[in-house]
Design an enzyme around this catalytic site. Structure first.
Site, PDB file in Angstrom:
ATOM      1  N   SER A   1       0.796  -1.237   0.000  1.00  0.00           N
ATOM      2  CA  SER A   1       0.000   0.000   0.000  1.00  0.00           C
ATOM      3  C   SER A   1       0.822   1.278   0.000  1.00  0.00           C
ATOM      4  O   SER A   1       0.245   2.372  -0.058  1.00  0.00           O
ATOM      5  CB  SER A   1      -0.954   0.009   1.200  1.00  0.00           C
ATOM      6  OG  SER A   1      -2.041  -0.845   0.976  1.00  0.00           O
TER       7      SER A   1
ATOM      8  N   LYS B   1      -0.105   3.734  -2.631  1.00  0.00           N
ATOM      9  CA  LYS B   1      -1.122   4.792  -2.516  1.00  0.00           C
ATOM     10  C   LYS B   1      -0.516   6.181  -2.338  1.00  0.00           C
ATOM     11  O   LYS B   1      -1.227   7.178  -2.472  1.00  0.00           O
ATOM     12  CB  LYS B   1      -2.075   4.463  -1.371  1.00  0.00           C
ATOM     13  CG  LYS B   1      -2.931   3.241  -1.686  1.00  0.00           C
ATOM     14  CD  LYS B   1      -3.640   2.678  -0.476  1.00  0.00           C
ATOM     15  CE  LYS B   1      -4.377   1.389  -0.861  1.00  0.00           C
ATOM     16  NZ  LYS B   1      -4.650   0.529   0.284  1.00  0.00           N
TER      17      LYS B   1
ATOM     18  N   SER C   1      -6.259   3.159   4.660  1.00  0.00           N
ATOM     19  CA  SER C   1      -5.658   2.528   3.473  1.00  0.00           C
ATOM     20  C   SER C   1      -6.714   1.831   2.625  1.00  0.00           C
ATOM     21  O   SER C   1      -6.548   0.695   2.202  1.00  0.00           O
ATOM     22  CB  SER C   1      -4.570   1.531   3.899  1.00  0.00           C
ATOM     23  OG  SER C   1      -3.705   1.237   2.832  1.00  0.00           O
TER      24      SER C   1
ATOM     25  N   LYS D   1       3.108   6.353   5.321  1.00  0.00           N
ATOM     26  CA  LYS D   1       2.184   5.323   4.847  1.00  0.00           C
ATOM     27  C   LYS D   1       2.674   3.956   5.276  1.00  0.00           C
ATOM     28  O   LYS D   1       3.868   3.678   5.308  1.00  0.00           O
ATOM     29  CB  LYS D   1       2.065   5.372   3.314  1.00  0.00           C
ATOM     30  CG  LYS D   1       0.965   4.490   2.740  1.00  0.00           C
ATOM     31  CD  LYS D   1      -0.405   5.031   3.058  1.00  0.00           C
ATOM     32  CE  LYS D   1      -1.523   4.053   2.689  1.00  0.00           C
ATOM     33  NZ  LYS D   1      -1.597   2.890   3.603  1.00  0.00           N
TER      34      LYS D   1
END
Length: 297
Positions: A85, A88, A144, A248
């Site tokens: 992720s 992202k 997320s 993140k």
């Protein structure tokens, strides 16, 4: 901690300047690829921190000072790996270039089913709801949400394939030459995963953190939408540390536990990435130790 709200009426014109387990060895200066990311690593750097670096767990670890461009620690930082992720971050980068924060996106069942069918984390979005882009960025970056990623990619590609093409074009323009995306969320596909490197992801984080909206979102622990329908918590456990500003988290079986982290310490912005960690909680300790080491050395 009080919920922090995003001012959804901010014009994108305000962001016109936005461009865009072996012991690790101290990094040596490198010649960066052309593009905006290259400016983050300079040919001449200052002396490395005087103290021995803490042990850095994970298959790849990278830490640099984004204020001076000095690379501080490099453990397999140029190795291409899936990044889960952390993908992202680029999704947010492209959306912030393509959209207005007060644009509204209608959630479709396909967005929700995509996350469910692929075992992705979700923001629990409801089909039929219409949310401003600014709120969907919270849904993308705090819990997320793969559902949020799919909705944003679908609208601003237009179509997911078109959006992924924009992600890869952005990576190329930023000089992230060891990065390739296959979707907007980092979930594995039948045709394989995308890939990046710890170094490329750290440089991308540094560039994206130049946008105050992105920094505001990734620095937020909890956020509720203005209508009270949704309440999201950040998956990033680094936010209690001094100066922490995100960035993140990520996990897939192939990528392991991943983390992009950043903090402002003593007028320096320190940014790091951990990829391929086997222990979810240990990445927080590793990142915290690296930040303390870099700040105190």
């Amino acid at each position: 901690m009080p919920t922090r709200k995003l001012f959804l009426g901010v014009s994108m014109a305000a962001f016109a300047l936005f461009t865009g387990v072996a012991s690790p060895a101290l990094a040596q200066p490198v010649t960066a690829a052309p593009g905006p990311a290259a400016a983050l690593v300079r040919e001449h750097t200052t002396a490395f921190p005087a103290y021995t670096a803490p042990h850095a767990y994970g298959r790849a670890v990278y830490l640099f000072d984004a204020t001076t461009g000095q690379e501080l620690l490099d453990k397999n930082a140029g190795k291409r790996m899936p990044v889960a992720s952390l993908t992202k971050i680029m999704t947010a980068y492209v959306v912030l270039r393509e959209a207005n924060l007060d644009d509204r996106v209608k959630i479709k069942r396909e967005d929700v089913e995509y996350a469910w069918n692929n075992d992705g984390t979700t923001a629990d979005l409801e089909p039929g709801d219409s949310l401003p882009v600014g709120e969907l960025l919270y849904a993308l970056l705090l819990p997320s949400g793969a559902d949020a990623a799919h909705a944003l990619a679908r609208v601003y590609g237009p179509g997911v394939a078109g959006f992924v093409a924009k992600m890869n074009a952005a990576a190329k323009s930023l000089g992230l030459n060891d990065t390739h995306y296959v979707n907007a969320d980092g979930l594995p596909t039948r045709d394989g995963d995308g890939y990046s490197t710890a170094r490329d992801q750290a440089r991308l984080a540094a560039i994206t953190l130049r946008n105050p909206v992105f920094t505001e979102i990734t620095s937020t622990r909890h956020h509720s939408t203005g209508d009270g329908r949704y309440d999201w918590s950040n998956t990033n456990h680094m936010l209690g540390l001094p100066g922490a500003i995100g960035v993140k988290t990520g996990f897939t079986n192939a990528a392991g536990f991943c983390l992009a982290f950043a903090a402002d310490r003593h007028d320096h912005r320190l940014i790091g990435v951990i990829l391929g960690e086997d222990d979810s909680s240990r990445r927080w300790d590793t990142a915290g130790s690296l930040l303390d080491w870099a700040a105190e050395s």
